[in-house]
Design a protein around this motif. Structure first.
Motif, PDB file in Angstrom:
ATOM      1  N   UNK A  51      30.813  45.531  42.577  1.00  0.00           N
ATOM      2  CA  UNK A  51      32.250  45.261  42.614  1.00  0.00           C
ATOM      3  C   UNK A  51      32.916  45.775  41.344  1.00  0.00           C
ATOM      4  N   UNK A  52      34.172  46.124  41.482  1.00  0.00           N
ATOM      5  CA  UNK A  52      34.949  46.581  40.338  1.00  0.00           C
ATOM      6  C   UNK A  52      36.359  46.028  40.477  1.00  0.00           C
ATOM      7  N   UNK A  53      37.099  46.033  39.387  1.00  0.00           N
ATOM      8  CA  UNK A  53      38.476  45.564  39.426  1.00  0.00           C
ATOM      9  C   UNK A  53      39.349  46.685  39.984  1.00  0.00           C
ATOM     10  N   UNK A  54      39.975  46.413  41.119  1.00  0.00           N
ATOM     11  CA  UNK A  54      40.774  47.429  41.803  1.00  0.00           C
ATOM     12  C   UNK A  54      42.197  46.948  42.010  1.00  0.00           C
ATOM     13  N   UNK A  55      43.143  47.834  41.788  1.00  0.00           N
ATOM     14  CA  UNK A  55      44.537  47.554  42.124  1.00  0.00           C
ATOM     15  C   UNK A  55      44.658  47.653  43.642  1.00  0.00           C
ATOM     16  N   UNK A  56      45.364  46.730  44.242  1.00  0.00           N
ATOM     17  CA  UNK A  56      45.440  46.663  45.699  1.00  0.00           C
ATOM     18  C   UNK A  56      46.403  47.707  46.278  1.00  0.00           C
ATOM     19  N   UNK A  57      47.465  48.028  45.549  1.00  0.00           N
ATOM     20  CA  UNK A  57      48.499  48.933  46.043  1.00  0.00           C
ATOM     21  C   UNK A  57      47.987  50.280  46.532  1.00  0.00           C
ATOM     22  N   UNK A  58      47.226  51.021  45.723  1.00  0.00           N
ATOM     23  CA  UNK A  58      46.735  52.322  46.182  1.00  0.00           C
ATOM     24  C   UNK A  58      45.837  52.222  47.418  1.00  0.00           C
ATOM     25  N   UNK A  95      34.171  48.355  50.371  1.00  0.00           N
ATOM     26  CA  UNK A  95      34.453  47.126  51.118  1.00  0.00           C
ATOM     27  C   UNK A  95      35.958  46.938  51.284  1.00  0.00           C
ATOM     28  N   UNK A  96      36.711  47.126  50.204  1.00  0.00           N
ATOM     29  CA  UNK A  96      38.162  46.975  50.279  1.00  0.00           C
ATOM     30  C   UNK A  96      38.762  47.977  51.256  1.00  0.00           C
ATOM     31  N   UNK A 174      32.937  39.176  57.043  1.00  0.00           N
ATOM     32  CA  UNK A 174      31.742  39.203  56.180  1.00  0.00           C
ATOM     33  C   UNK A 174      32.048  39.838  54.827  1.00  0.00           C
ATOM     34  N   UNK A 175      32.808  40.924  54.844  1.00  0.00           N
ATOM     35  CA  UNK A 175      33.116  41.601  53.584  1.00  0.00           C
ATOM     36  C   UNK A 175      34.016  40.744  52.698  1.00  0.00           C
ATOM     37  N   UNK A 176      34.991  40.082  53.298  1.00  0.00           N
ATOM     38  CA  UNK A 176      35.881  39.201  52.539  1.00  0.00           C
ATOM     39  C   UNK A 176      35.080  38.053  51.937  1.00  0.00           C
ATOM     40  N   UNK A 177      34.197  37.452  52.719  1.00  0.00           N
ATOM     41  CA  UNK A 177      33.379  36.351  52.214  1.00  0.00           C
ATOM     42  C   UNK A 177      32.425  36.822  51.122  1.00  0.00           C
ATOM     43  N   UNK A 178      31.904  38.029  51.264  1.00  0.00           N
ATOM     44  CA  UNK A 178      31.010  38.563  50.234  1.00  0.00           C
ATOM     45  C   UNK A 178      31.757  38.715  48.904  1.00  0.00           C
ATOM     46  N   UNK A 179      33.065  38.992  48.993  1.00  0.00           N
ATOM     47  CA  UNK A 179      33.880  39.126  47.782  1.00  0.00           C
ATOM     48  C   UNK A 179      34.360  37.776  47.263  1.00  0.00           C
ATOM     49  N   UNK A 180      33.979  36.677  47.946  1.00  0.00           N
ATOM     50  CA  UNK A 180      34.353  35.350  47.501  1.00  0.00           C
ATOM     51  C   UNK A 180      35.644  34.840  48.105  1.00  0.00           C
ATOM     52  N   UNK A 181      36.161  35.522  49.105  1.00  0.00           N
ATOM     53  CA  UNK A 181      37.413  35.103  49.733  1.00  0.00           C
ATOM     54  C   UNK A 181      37.182  34.500  51.096  1.00  0.00           C
TER      55      UNK A 181
END
Length: 189
Positions: A51-58, A95-96, A174-181
């Motif tokens: 995982x990395x810190x990603x800006x959601x807009x782009x 994943x995003x 599954x992907x959202x849950x894997x990211x903790x959401x």
């Protein structure tokens, strides 16, 4: 194969409907295989990219661009409403991208001619809340939980001719849950 080896002759015009339908089926099978691979990868947390810190807009912009042809065909308008204070989200980039692609793909596929898809982002406490809102046909209340399970598709006249495997939201969950959401659905028919 029959068309390319000329077994049907040189004039293929009368076979076009059959060939186009065969192409649609092939595309559907390829998408199903892709979805099954994505589902399998989503179940293997060890296989996830870092995982990395990603800006959601782009990422939202890229997902909208990915579906622009289908939106244009249905005269569907895409809108974004992302709060300026959105923090970056900690998630694997692939994943995003897959989450947004699936959510926007469903919002476009099940929308109505001339409809709207809105992606809204808000900062709520320690959470990033991302809503994908559409003006489509909706989901029956009794099916809201089931739409996130593998292979479930609502059986209604409006969905009969729409291609799909019923795996998209199961993958997203599954992907959202894997990211903790968490993934939630709300709808009105």
């Amino acid at each position: 194969e029959v068309a390319t080896d000329k077994s049907l002759g040189e004039d293929l015009d009368k076979y076009q409907p059959m060939l186009l339908r065969a192409q649609e089926r092939i595309d559907g099978i390829v998408q199903l295989i892709s979805d099954l691979l994505s589902l399998s990868r989503s179940e293997q947390a060890k296989a996830a990219a870092e995982p990395e810190l990603l800006e959601i807009g782009p990422s939202v912009d890229a997902a909208i661009a990915q579906h622009s042809e289908r939106m244009n065909a249905g005269r569907i308008t895409a809108r974004t409403d992302l709060a300026p204070d959105l923090p970056p989200v900690l998630i694997a980039a692939d994943d995003l991208d897959l989450i947004l692609s699936n959510l926007l793909g469903n919002a476009v596929k099940y929308n109505r001619e001339g409809g709207t898809v809105t992606v809204r982002g808000r900062h709520e406490g320690h959470w990033l809340r991302l809503d994908v809102i559409d003006t489509g046909i909706g989901i029956a209340e009794e099916n809201l939980e089931q739409v996130m399970t593998e292979f479930f598709r609502e059986k209604r006249p409006e969905t009969r001719d729409l291609e799909g495997s019923g795996l998209g939201l199961a993958i997203v969950k599954r992907l959202v849950e894997r990211a903790g959401g968490r993934l939630e659905a709300a709808s009105t028919l």
